[in-house]
Design a protein around this motif. Structure first.
Motif, PDB file in Angstrom:
ATOM      1  N   GLN A   2    -160.746 -19.606  25.980  1.00  0.00           N
ATOM      2  CA  GLN A   2    -159.474 -19.172  25.410  1.00  0.00           C
ATOM      3  C   GLN A   2    -159.392 -17.663  25.480  1.00  0.00           C
ATOM      4  OE1 GLN A   2    -158.758 -20.411  21.357  1.00  0.00           O
ATOM      5  NE2 GLN A   2    -157.337 -18.753  21.017  1.00  0.00           N
ATOM      6  N   ASP A   4    -157.086 -14.669  23.674  1.00  0.00           N
ATOM      7  CA  ASP A   4    -156.088 -14.297  22.680  1.00  0.00           C
ATOM      8  C   ASP A   4    -155.937 -12.785  22.752  1.00  0.00           C
ATOM      9  OD1 ASP A   4    -154.565 -13.753  20.464  1.00  0.00           O
ATOM     10  OD2 ASP A   4    -155.857 -14.787  19.040  1.00  0.00           O
ATOM     11  N   ALA A  17    -156.296 -15.962  33.806  1.00  0.00           N
ATOM     12  CA  ALA A  17    -156.707 -17.342  34.068  1.00  0.00           C
ATOM     13  C   ALA A  17    -157.799 -17.436  35.134  1.00  0.00           C
ATOM     14  CB  ALA A  17    -155.502 -18.170  34.505  1.00  0.00           C
ATOM     15  N   ALA A  21    -160.044 -18.849  31.911  1.00  0.00           N
ATOM     16  CA  ALA A  21    -159.268 -19.095  30.693  1.00  0.00           C
ATOM     17  C   ALA A  21    -158.265 -20.212  30.959  1.00  0.00           C
ATOM     18  CB  ALA A  21    -158.546 -17.830  30.248  1.00  0.00           C
ATOM     19  N   ASP A  22    -158.157 -21.143  30.015  1.00  0.00           N
ATOM     20  CA  ASP A  22    -157.192 -22.227  30.165  1.00  0.00           C
ATOM     21  C   ASP A  22    -156.329 -22.413  28.923  1.00  0.00           C
ATOM     22  OD1 ASP A  22    -159.030 -23.316  28.445  1.00  0.00           O
ATOM     23  OD2 ASP A  22    -159.582 -24.979  29.739  1.00  0.00           O
ATOM     24  N   THR A  23    -156.527 -21.554  27.946  1.00  0.00           N
ATOM     25  CA  THR A  23    -155.719 -21.548  26.730  1.00  0.00           C
ATOM     26  C   THR A  23    -155.339 -20.111  26.450  1.00  0.00           C
ATOM     27  OG1 THR A  23    -156.986 -23.424  25.880  1.00  0.00           O
ATOM     28  CG2 THR A  23    -155.665 -22.188  24.283  1.00  0.00           C
ATOM     29  N   PHE A  24    -154.058 -19.873  26.190  1.00  0.00           N
ATOM     30  CA  PHE A  24    -153.563 -18.507  26.029  1.00  0.00           C
ATOM     31  C   PHE A  24    -152.758 -18.396  24.744  1.00  0.00           C
ATOM     32  CE2 PHE A  24    -153.824 -19.793  30.401  1.00  0.00           C
ATOM     33  CZ  PHE A  24    -154.580 -18.798  30.977  1.00  0.00           C
ATOM     34  N   VAL A  25    -152.916 -17.287  24.055  1.00  0.00           N
ATOM     35  CA  VAL A  25    -152.099 -16.964  22.893  1.00  0.00           C
ATOM     36  C   VAL A  25    -151.291 -15.740  23.295  1.00  0.00           C
ATOM     37  CG1 VAL A  25    -152.090 -16.282  20.474  1.00  0.00           C
ATOM     38  CG2 VAL A  25    -153.823 -17.891  21.314  1.00  0.00           C
ATOM     39  N   ARG A  44    -145.719 -20.240  33.265  1.00  0.00           N
ATOM     40  CA  ARG A  44    -146.171 -21.491  33.895  1.00  0.00           C
ATOM     41  C   ARG A  44    -146.121 -21.386  35.418  1.00  0.00           C
ATOM     42  NH1 ARG A  44    -143.224 -25.622  29.691  1.00  0.00           N
ATOM     43  NH2 ARG A  44    -144.934 -25.675  28.198  1.00  0.00           N
TER      44      ARG A  44
END
Length: 58
Positions: A2, A4, A17, A21-25, A44
């Motif tokens: 992640q 953030d 990414a 990283a596969d989760t973003f805030v 996206r």
């Protein structure tokens, strides 16, 4: 993984990414704009592109 950060934007989300990283805030990158959907759609689209340095498809 992640990530953030206040620095994730449409312009750099692909670079964030690439290392995994596969989760973003990305709150301020989205909520600081008048059209949330347009920003999310652009992020996206960037993530759908091939990773930086990846071979191009034939």
């Amino acid at each position: 993984m992640q990530r953030d950060s206040r620095v994730i934007t449409v312009d750099n989300i692909r670079r964030v990414a690439d290392p995994g990283a596969d989760t973003f805030v990305a709150g301020s990158a989205i909520f600081g704009k008048p059209d949330y959907k347009a920003v999310i759609d652009a992020m996206r689209a960037e993530l759908a592109r091939a990773p930086h340095g990846a071979p191009s498809p034939p």
